[in-house]
Design a protein around this motif. Sequence first.
Motif, mmCIF file in Angstrom:
data_model
loop_
_atom_site.group_PDB
_atom_site.id
_atom_site.type_symbol
_atom_site.label_atom_id
_atom_site.label_comp_id
_atom_site.label_asym_id
_atom_site.label_seq_id
_atom_site.Cartn_x
_atom_site.Cartn_y
_atom_site.Cartn_z
ATOM 1 N N LEU A 1 -60.080 6.607 -86.554
ATOM 2 C CA LEU A 1 -60.259 7.896 -87.221
ATOM 3 C C LEU A 1 -59.275 8.930 -86.684
ATOM 4 N N TRP A 2 -58.797 8.709 -85.471
ATOM 5 C CA TRP A 2 -57.753 9.562 -84.893
ATOM 6 C C TRP A 2 -56.567 9.689 -85.843
ATOM 7 N N LEU B 1 -46.341 0.722 -83.428
ATOM 8 C CA LEU B 1 -47.560 -0.073 -83.547
ATOM 9 C C LEU B 1 -48.723 0.725 -82.978
ATOM 10 N N VAL B 2 -49.843 0.746 -83.709
ATOM 11 C CA VAL B 2 -51.081 1.380 -83.254
ATOM 12 C C VAL B 2 -52.158 0.305 -83.186
ATOM 13 N N LEU B 3 -52.807 0.193 -82.029
ATOM 14 C CA LEU B 3 -53.890 -0.773 -81.834
ATOM 15 C C LEU B 3 -55.189 -0.008 -81.648
ATOM 16 N N ALA B 4 -56.208 -0.362 -82.439
ATOM 17 C CA ALA B 4 -57.483 0.357 -82.403
ATOM 18 C C ALA B 4 -58.640 -0.610 -82.596
ATOM 19 N N GLY B 5 -59.843 -0.091 -82.442
ATOM 20 C CA GLY B 5 -61.053 -0.889 -82.631
ATOM 21 C C GLY B 5 -62.150 -0.026 -83.205
ATOM 22 N N HIS B 6 -63.283 0.060 -82.506
ATOM 23 C CA HIS B 6 -64.392 0.967 -82.795
ATOM 24 C C HIS B 6 -65.228 0.592 -84.023
ATOM 25 N N THR B 7 -64.605 0.166 -85.091
ATOM 26 C CA THR B 7 -65.310 -0.026 -86.359
ATOM 27 C C THR B 7 -66.191 -1.266 -86.381
ATOM 28 N N HIS B 8 -65.886 -2.249 -85.561
ATOM 29 C CA HIS B 8 -66.555 -3.563 -85.574
ATOM 30 C C HIS B 8 -66.414 -4.239 -86.938
ATOM 31 N N THR C 1 -61.888 2.309 -96.052
ATOM 32 C CA THR C 1 -60.568 1.687 -96.231
ATOM 33 C C THR C 1 -60.067 1.081 -94.933
ATOM 34 N N TYR C 2 -60.126 1.871 -93.876
ATOM 35 C CA TYR C 2 -59.572 1.441 -92.583
ATOM 36 C C TYR C 2 -60.706 0.899 -91.708
ATOM 37 N N ASP C 3 -61.164 -0.296 -92.055
ATOM 38 C CA ASP C 3 -62.282 -0.881 -91.319
ATOM 39 C C ASP C 3 -61.824 -1.950 -90.327
ATOM 40 N N VAL D 1 -50.412 -0.729 -88.086
ATOM 41 C CA VAL D 1 -51.721 -0.372 -87.528
ATOM 42 C C VAL D 1 -52.606 -1.611 -87.561
ATOM 43 N N LEU D 2 -53.123 -2.014 -86.397
ATOM 44 C CA LEU D 2 -54.047 -3.141 -86.315
ATOM 45 C C LEU D 2 -55.395 -2.628 -85.827
ATOM 46 N N ILE D 3 -56.425 -2.797 -86.661
ATOM 47 C CA ILE D 3 -57.786 -2.412 -86.304
ATOM 48 C C ILE D 3 -58.593 -3.691 -86.103
ATOM 49 N N SER D 4 -59.070 -3.877 -84.886
ATOM 50 C CA SER D 4 -59.797 -5.094 -84.541
ATOM 51 C C SER D 4 -61.287 -4.953 -84.855
ATOM 52 N N ARG D 5 -61.917 -6.074 -85.215
ATOM 53 C CA ARG D 5 -63.375 -6.085 -85.390
ATOM 54 C C ARG D 5 -64.092 -6.055 -84.051
ATOM 55 N N GLY D 6 -63.347 -6.289 -82.975
ATOM 56 C CA GLY D 6 -63.924 -6.178 -81.644
ATOM 57 C C GLY D 6 -64.667 -7.420 -81.200
ATOM 58 N N PHE D 7 -64.954 -7.439 -79.895
ATOM 59 C CA PHE D 7 -65.579 -8.609 -79.292
ATOM 60 C C PHE D 7 -67.095 -8.477 -79.187
ATOM 61 N N GLY D 8 -67.584 -7.272 -78.967
ATOM 62 C CA GLY D 8 -69.013 -7.055 -78.806
ATOM 63 C C GLY D 8 -69.638 -6.411 -80.026
ATOM 64 N N THR D 9 -70.863 -5.949 -79.849
ATOM 65 C CA THR D 9 -71.599 -5.300 -80.935
ATOM 66 C C THR D 9 -72.244 -4.024 -80.425
ATOM 67 N N ALA D 10 -72.533 -3.113 -81.344
ATOM 68 C CA ALA D 10 -73.253 -1.895 -81.011
ATOM 69 C C ALA D 10 -74.706 -2.045 -81.447
ATOM 70 N N HIS D 11 -75.613 -1.536 -80.645
ATOM 71 C CA HIS D 11 -77.043 -1.526 -80.948
ATOM 72 C C HIS D 11 -77.642 -2.937 -80.889
ATOM 73 N N LEU D 12 -77.570 -3.700 -81.955
ATOM 74 C CA LEU D 12 -78.162 -5.039 -81.973
ATOM 75 C C LEU D 12 -77.071 -6.104 -81.954
ATOM 76 N N PRO D 13 -77.292 -7.223 -81.254
ATOM 77 C CA PRO D 13 -76.292 -8.306 -81.212
ATOM 78 C C PRO D 13 -76.322 -9.131 -82.498
ATOM 79 N N LEU D 14 -75.919 -8.492 -83.582
ATOM 80 C CA LEU D 14 -75.933 -9.132 -84.900
ATOM 81 C C LEU D 14 -74.624 -8.835 -85.616
ATOM 82 N N ARG D 15 -74.104 -9.831 -86.315
ATOM 83 C CA ARG D 15 -72.938 -9.653 -87.181
ATOM 84 C C ARG D 15 -73.124 -10.475 -88.447
#
Length: 293
Positions: free
Chosen positions: A201-202, A213-220, A241-243, A261-275
């Motif tokens: 979102l930055w 190159l911009v590397l980001a995450g956060h969105t899962h 759009t930028y998920d 710009v590369l936005i990663s889905r990330g390694f962990g989860t927020a709140h519940l361990p569900l994907r």
Amino acid sequence: MVGDRRRAEAGDTPVVAFLYTMGCLMLLPLLMLGLMVAKAFGREIITEEIVLNSLPQPFDGFRILFITDIHRRRLPSKQLSLLKSKVDVVFVGGDLTERNSPLERLDYNMTLLASIAPTYAVHGNHDYKANITIVDNIIRSKGVRLLQDENVAIERQDTTLWLTGVDYPKSGGKIAYAPLPPLPFSETDHPCRIILVHDPLWLSQCSSMPADLVLAGHTHGGQIILPFIGRSKRIESFYHTYDAGTFEWPKGDNNKDFAKVLISRGFGTAHLPLRWGSPAQMHVLTLRRGTSA
């Protein structure tokens, strides 16, 4: 007697069918829940090449292990240890931990990453919700370079690849970021720059991006994207759009070039361990020099 037995069996058939159907309907959510948990604890490493036109020749083939949004997870030692001497640096894109996550796990994860290659990290929003003083002490004590709105020069054969770490805002809203630190170059120079930032979102406050190159995450990646429903509509429209995945952002230079710009889905989860529809991931990125460089 035979007729009565046949009528009884015929009468039981709808009941049996009903019970079977209800059993299947009750089993389906449990099966889906199990699959969601399995996806949340995935260990997929995405390998890809990224072409950067400004990349100095000595950095052609430079390899980056990029991990973001670890949260409460324990990094897989056997899998990642295989990357020793196979990657040149490790970039960690924030949310290295979270509130009430065991500090021993953060200690273990940072020790592991620092043993693979020189490691650089930025804060995420969940890092600031934990005891940030203790968190930072652990990160730094393991030899991880924590970047807070600062540049670092990565040198190879008398050439430089610049890394800029953007710190997540401590207060004042999701986009109250400090100014991007300038590189020590004049406008006529064309340095190659990578920006590591937790929340993409930055980018929404940047009409142009002075980087390659911009590397980001956060969105899962949405974390849970249900069939026919999709992701939650309550999230910021920017993330619709930028998920997750690879995008372009105008650099604003005279060549009308674009930053990757590369936005990663990330390694962990927020709140519940569900994907669902957005499995966990890590990345090994190989930088390649563009033909126009």
